[in-house]
Write a protein that holds these residues in place. Structure first.
Motif, mmCIF file in Angstrom:
data_model
loop_
_atom_site.group_PDB
_atom_site.id
_atom_site.type_symbol
_atom_site.label_atom_id
_atom_site.label_comp_id
_atom_site.label_asym_id
_atom_site.label_seq_id
_atom_site.Cartn_x
_atom_site.Cartn_y
_atom_site.Cartn_z
ATOM 1 N N ALA B 452 -2.643 -14.702 -2.195
ATOM 2 C CA ALA B 452 -3.278 -14.535 -0.888
ATOM 3 C C ALA B 452 -2.977 -13.180 -0.276
ATOM 4 O O ALA B 452 -3.729 -12.689 0.548
ATOM 5 N N SER B 453 -1.864 -12.557 -0.690
ATOM 6 C CA SER B 453 -1.511 -11.309 -0.038
ATOM 7 C C SER B 453 -2.072 -10.081 -0.743
ATOM 8 O O SER B 453 -1.792 -8.963 -0.366
ATOM 9 N N LEU B 454 -2.853 -10.311 -1.791
ATOM 10 C CA LEU B 454 -3.505 -9.170 -2.457
ATOM 11 C C LEU B 454 -5.001 -9.219 -2.168
ATOM 12 O O LEU B 454 -5.641 -10.252 -2.370
ATOM 13 N N ASP B 455 -5.535 -8.113 -1.697
ATOM 14 C CA ASP B 455 -6.962 -8.048 -1.381
ATOM 15 C C ASP B 455 -7.786 -8.293 -2.643
ATOM 16 O O ASP B 455 -7.719 -7.509 -3.583
ATOM 17 N N PRO B 456 -8.555 -9.400 -2.681
ATOM 18 C CA PRO B 456 -9.270 -9.748 -3.915
ATOM 19 C C PRO B 456 -10.313 -8.720 -4.328
ATOM 20 O O PRO B 456 -10.744 -8.698 -5.477
#
Lengths: 318, 685, 281
Positions: B452-456
């Motif tokens: 969730a903390s990495l921009d997809p």
């Protein structure tokens, strides 16, 4: 719950105020004012200035808006320059015609739309789903005026089972009224019905995949019971949302349908008044439509509270 | 052998998607007897949950959410009838909920939000026990009392959102127990709960099944839970059972390389501090092709030459009632001690970060037109902490205790109500927006959920390099690329992954990306907010080892926030325990874990299960009662007193002060302090 | 944006989506190359050929002024497509920006924008477009503005919802933590992650804009009457439904086909962008 309703009521009033402003603004932007229209060739600068002052047209925009708004509160929506009658009087008669037609269309589109949507979702990927989805796709894509013409060609011109157009008061001849309203009501309902089918279908499918439906299955309940007791009530929330918007869509449809079938309702009045440059009437129409849509949305918001216990308590933790 | 409750033979579940098939469960057989507690352990994606749902045909088929098909081969025999036989559909429905009941992982979403909870429970009772409305209601209330729901009569008409997660799980248990089932399946049913609540629920569940001779099947990834409760254990990997046997045998003589790997990768509360975690390298197969041979072979550290060529690895008997599919007879089971690299830390006495009197209140606003503040959520209450350069301070506490608010205050994401945070002499709470942004080069955060903390929408390289761009730390493209590559190597990622997007990586790789991003601006202080709790145990060890290595190489200082005491104990030099916004006890790791004073610390420690049945048998569990109270209505005086077994009359009166009872050991409990003093006195006389 | 290959995969797996794309391409080509494709001058009157039935010379026949219907249909495609695309660009950009601001900053800006949106959403879209069109005066450009503005509130609502949910994602917090400014967070992280459902809506709304233009033209309040437009053609043919029903039926069919094509293509696009559905295609 009371707090929730009061909050929604307040919001609706605020929105209503903005709607009055928008409808005032739109008409204010129209180049040329009533003075040119009223005086025509007799216009002299003095006469024009005097009339302007008597109509408050020499005051700044905001002041005029509030004068107009004050009139609204007293039920004074202005006078129609074309019909030479008070706008409120004209609208009341027309609104009743439109309301009967729109309400019938709303009932039909909601009842049929939800049923077909559920059938479609339950048979996902099957024959009925494909058939219903196909027609729903057509239904949202078909222009109402064209569908109306197709109906007229088919039922009035070729089969001669229904009258082409026109309107009879139900008090005068109820059977004729009903026959005349069949096509307008159906044509108005088709678009709303199709979007209801699609929304219901996706809401039911979304709900079926939730964990609590798995729990219900795990309890050993029958699929029919799961659908009726667990799925539908939860799927009702997105369906209600759409229902609120349907009133707006139906009003849009009515404007066109009334013009095809020559039904003397608000839609026809609006279009005619635009041609007649009868600004006060146009303003009035926009306003009344806005009021009805806002009331419908308010009712939907309140019914959320009945369907969903989570909405009943509003928690505003900043 | 007595009669079996459920006998599953050669169960297979495949999800047949249009473009590929996932072979989720590959021919597993297991059985369970009345009154027995069976544990099924394995990491995520090993098929442990799918296999349980398959026996009751709860896997979507025909597809509801997942497109595809679940195909069963094999038998799940109950009362001599096969549940998987399509013609037994009607029978299966009477078994579901009636004879075999299941409790799922997410209690909050597993209850219908628009239906009264009492009705949801009585629904099954009326269906299976053919009781009338009022009898069903009475039985429901009785069950709700049994699972210890306060005010059961009134709560019958409440809706799920009015209950906490722990309470919802109790309701789920009441629902599962409602028709006196023969078998209860608890599918990761306590994973989402706090440790003290987890202990309460599992203790209660055990008592209930023992009392009614119900068989219990616990599906979990937590080795400690199965060690504490299970009689028999099945270990699953990549859709198959690799080892099973009596719980004591599995833990004392694990006979599969994977089981040994698992046991060696988890930190234990009774470890030696210098024990080295041995992660299982790599990650599990994706199961998109039918596994042949040994599924674990790619990650196995103890494989034999013949492992490569053998086509099949059937379960074979290694001991009485103990079976394994591993063919290596000479498995190395020893734990490893730290080598020279992990020698004892020498900490300079230099303060890097000092927090004093930090409080944070979130106002609760109510009102229609003009919002009034009607109360406060006390997220932090007068918190003081000192972190020395180079140390790891572990911060433990359950959800809602304020640990995340504390982390965010340090990063300037939340502005505290009062108090100060001094970082090398600068008060972070007084910085303006621009200075705070600059300060973020120095202080960085590692997130809990690496995905969730990495921009997809960004590439891995772009994510890691973003701080360099934002702070303009490199000049020119070549320098930038060189630095990004350095960061990849530093955290053990292959630089060729640069152009991949986050969803193409495994959980462990993603967390490495998060760490590399945090390190890009060369910070000296890292706040790690639950950095390993979303990861599988074998991967957890990789990340913990990486964090320890980076600390030594780069001289980093950590604030390590977690709810898992065994992890915190493993990595920290000093530990602070938080409860409802206050620090209740603080000390060096050894004192705190071995000689805890505060009743809450003791409850926390005893709630953490140790993956060793021998140890578990002799431990005495100090269960705390009740739920964690809401932070918006804090109990008066000591916040812990309503749940505290040692509470006295005075506890509700005054907020206890955090006092230093011996050098470096702070406790906020006068009662426990007095008891300790009395103990030492009597001990010395 | 989307995984390579998934676009083709959807096209191949769903013939309806492929068909709708072909249909859209056909009408777009007709619109762009109208001057080359029209067999006759759409404005040239030829009174002897009044209401001529379809023939080899005039494939779809002639209208009551003897003008070639096929040529007028092709020109009508140009009118519809141009108005639809321009109005969607106007409405989309304004709506996305306002929604982004409302969702990201919240507070007063949010309240103000959202109440305004609610008010606009209370007036039926066609009435709103009609009102704005009347206020601005009758011209093709003003019609585009009117249709564009009337579609703005729907975009605002959607973009705001997207922004609010994206704003609470951990990766946006992470962007803040590494020190990104608001502008970078909005442009690099929130916008790319919230835009895909809006692209879907915009695609579907292309059909909606065509419908709105045709409806207004039908009412005689759309494009100026001298410009060939499908809505006007349906309306003009209405008087002759007993003798020459095709005058109304053909342009109406075109409207329906284009709108349907945009709807189906939009749905296909939605499935393609939805990771839950994508796996199954």
């Amino acid at each position: 719950m009371t707090q929730y309703i009061v909050k929604k009521l307040f919001q609706a009033l605020l929105v209503l105020l903005i709607v009055t402003f928008i409808s005032y603004l739109i008409m204010e932007l129209i180049p040329g004012d009533a003075v040119d229209f009223l005086l025509g060739l007799e216009a002299t600068p003095e006469k024009a200035a005097a009339l302007r002052a008597s109509l408050n047209l020499d005051k700044p925009f905001v002041v005029r808006y509030f004068i107009w708004l004050g009139g609204l509160f007293r039920g004074d929506m202005g006078t129609s320059i074309f019909y030479n009658d008070s706008v409120a009087n004209i609208l009341v008669k027309k609104l009743l015609v439109t309301f009967r037609m729109g309400f019938a269309a709303l009932i039909i589109s909601t009842a049929v739309g939800i049923s077909l949507g559920v059938v479609s979702a339950v048979n996902r990927g099957g024959f009925w789903d494909n058939l219903i989805s196909f027609f729903a796709n057509i239904g949202i894509s078909i222009p109402a005026f064209w569908l109306g013409i197709l109906f007229i060609i088919l039922f009035a011109v070729k089969m001669k089972v229904l009258p082409v157009q026109g309107y009879t008061e139900p008090s005068a001849d109820f059977w004729m009224h009903t026959r005349q309203m069949v096509m307008p009501v159906i044509v108005t309902a088709v678009g709303a019905l199709s979007s209801m089918v699609r929304q219901t279908r996706s809401a039911v499918l979304e709900t079926i995949s939730q964990d609590y439906v798995r729990t219900a299955r795990e309890k050993g309940l029958r699929e029919r019971v799961i659908l009726m007791k667990h799925v539908l009530r939860n799927a009702l929330i997105p369906i209600l949302t759409l229902l609120g918007m349907q009133v707006r869509v139906l009003f849009g449809g009515v404007v066109i349908v009334e013009n095809i079938f020559a039904v003397p309702g608000m839609g026809r009045l609006l279009v005619n008044s635009v041609f007649n440059r009868d600004i006060t009437v146009v303003q009035g129409c926009i306003l009344i439509m806005g009021v009805v849509v806002i009331i419908a949305n308010l009712l939907v918001d309140i019914s959320y509270g009945f369907v969903d216990p989570r909405i009943r308590e509003i928690k505003d933790v900043a | 052998m007595d009669k079996t409750v459920l006998d599953v033979k050669n169960l297979r579940t495949e999800f047949r998607m249009r473009r590929y098939t996932v072979y989720a469960v590959n021919g597993i057989s297991y059985d369970i007897h009345p009154g027995e507690i069976v544990g099924v352990v394995g990491e995520s994606g090993c098929g442990k949950s799918v296999s349980q749902m398959s026996t009751l045909r709860l896997v979507p088929s025909p597809p509801a959410h997942i497109e595809g098909k679940a195909v069963y081969e094999g038998k799940a025999v109950y009362e001599g009838k096969d549940l998987l036989e399509p013609s037994n559909g009607e029978y299966l429905r009477s078994v579901r909920g009636g004879k075999i009941a299941m409790i799922f992982q997410e209690p909050m979403t597993s209850l219908n939000p628009v239906m009264k909870v009492g009705e949801q429970i009585s629904e099954a009772i009326r269906l299976h026990m053919k009781l009338g409305a009022s009898e069903a209601r009475a039985r429901t209330i009785e069950l709700m009392k049994k699972v210890r729901i306060p005010d059961a009569e009134e709560r019958y008409d409440s809706y799920p959102h009015e209950f906490s997660g722990g309470m919802c799980q109790r309701l789920m248990i009441a629902m599962a127990m409602s028709c006196d089932p023969d078998l209860l399946i608890a599918d990761e049913s306590t994973t989402a709960l706090d440790v003290t609540i987890q202990a309460q629920i599992l203790e209660m569940l055990r008592d209930v099944v023992r009392e009614t001779q119900t068989a219990l099947l616990i599906v979990t990834h937590n080795l400690g839970i199965v060690a504490r409760y299970a009689d028999k254990i099945y270990v699953m990997y990549a859709g198959g059972i690799v080892e099973y046997g009596r719980a004591s045998d599995i833990f004392t003589a694990p006979s599969h390389a994977y089981t040994i790997g698992l046991l060696n990768s988890v930190p234990r509360l009774d470890d030696d501090k210098d024990r080295m975690l041995m992660p299982i390298e790599g990650f599990p197969p994706n199961l998109q092709s039918r596994p042949t041979g040994c599924a674990f072979i790619a990650r196995c550290a103890q494989k034999l030459p013949e492992c490569e060529s053998r086509p099949e690895f059937p379960l074979r008997k290694v001991w009485e009632e103990h079976y394994s599919s591993c063919i290596n007879d000479r498995l190395d089971r020893s734990l490893r001690k730290s080598d020279t690299l992990f020698e004892a830390k020498k900490l300079p006495d230099e303060t890097l970060l000092e927090i004093s009197g930090l409080s944070k209140e979130f106002p609760i606003k109510k009102g229609i037109l003009f919002k009034k503040t009607v109360g406060n959520v006390h997220a932090l209450n007068d918190v003081s902490l000192r972190i020395r350069r180079g140390e790891t301070l572990g911060l433990v506490g359950e959800s809602g205790c304020g640990k995340t608010t504390l982390a965010r205050s340090i990063l300037g994401l939340v502005s505290p109500t009062c108090g100060e945070i001094l970082y090398q002499g600068t008060d972070l709470t007084k910085l303006d927006k621009k200075k705070t942004r600059e300060m973020r080069r120095e202080i960085q955060l590692i997130f809990q959920d690496p995905f969730a903390s990495l921009d997809p929408r960004m590439s891995i390289g772009g994510i890691i390099g973003e701080p360099l761009v934002v702070h303009k730390l490199t000049s020119g493209k070549t320098e930038y690329l060189k630095r990004v590559e350095e960061l990849f190597v530093m955290v053990g990622l292959d630089p060729s992954l640069r152009d991949r997007s986050p969803h193409e990586l495994s959980g462990g790789q993603r967390q490495r990306v998060g760490i590399a991003r945090a390190l890009a601006s060369e910070p000296s202080f890292l706040v790690c907010d639950e950095p390993v709790s979303a990861l599988d145990v074998s991967v957890q060890a990789q990340i913990l080892n990486l964090l320890e290595r980076l600390q030594r190489e780069l001289g980093l200082t950590y604030l390590f926030i977690a709810h898992d005491l065994s992890v915190v104990r493993h990595i920290s030099d000093t530990i602070a325990v938080m409860y409802l916004g206050r620090i209740v006890e603080q000390g060096d790791w050894k004192t705190l874990c071995e000689k805890p004073v505060h009743p809450y610390t003791r409850a926390l420690l005893s709630a953490v299960p140790i993956p060793d049945p021998e140890v578990e048998r002799t431990r005495n569990i100090e269960a705390v009662k009740g739920d964690v109270p809401s932070v918006s209505r804090l109990p008066s005086g000591c916040s812990f007193h309503p749940r505290c077994p040692y509470a006295e009359a005075g506890c509700a009166a005054a907020v206890p002060e955090l006092r230093e009872i011996e050098p470096g050991h702070y406790v906020a409990c006068p009662v426990a302090e007095a008891a300790r003093a009395a103990n030492t006195a009597s001990g010395s006389s | 944006m989307m995984k390579r290959g998934s676009f083709l995969r959807v096209l191949v797996s769903r013939w309806t989506v492929l068909l709708s794309l072909l249909l859209i391409a056909l009408f777009v080509i007709a619109a762009v190359f109208a001057p080359l494709l029209m067999p006759y001058d759409p404005f040239a009157m030829d009174l002897p050929n009044r209401l001529a039935p379809p023939s080899l010379k005039h494939l779809l026949g002639c209208d009551l002024m003897g003008r070639d219907i096929l040529s007028r249909i092709i020109y009508g495609a140009r009118t519809s497509m141009m108005i639809a695309f321009v109005s969607i660009i106007i409405g989309g950009i304004a709506g996305i920006l306002l929604g982004l601001v409302a969702g990201y900053f919240g507070g007063i800006a949010d309240t103000f924008i959202m109440r305004l949106t609610d008010a606009m959403m209370a007036i039926p879209q066609i009435v709103l477009a009609l009102g704005i069109g009347v206020a601005l005066g009758r011209s093709t450009l003003n019609l585009m503005i009117a249709i564009g503005v009337s579609s703005v509130p729907a975009y605002i609502r959607m973009m705001r919802g997207q922004t609010v949910s994206t704003k609470n994602q951990m990766y946006v917090l992470a962007a803040n933590v590494i020190g990104c400014r608001d502008s970078r967070v909005m442009y690099r992280h929130i916008l790319p992650n919230s835009i895909s459902p809006l692209i879907v809506t915009a695609t579907i709304n292309l059909g909606g804009a065509i419908m709105a233009e045709a409806s207004l033209s039908y009412l005689g309040l759309g494009v100026p009457p001298e410009i060939p437009a499908w809505g006007t053609m349906v309306s003009d043919g209405f008087q002759y439904i007993e003798t020459a029903p095709m005058l109304s039926i053909i342009p109406g069919l075109c409207i329906m086909l284009v709108v349907l094509a945009f709807n189906i293509f939009g749905d296909g696009l939605r499935d393609m962008l939805d990771p839950r559905v994508r796996g199954s295609l």
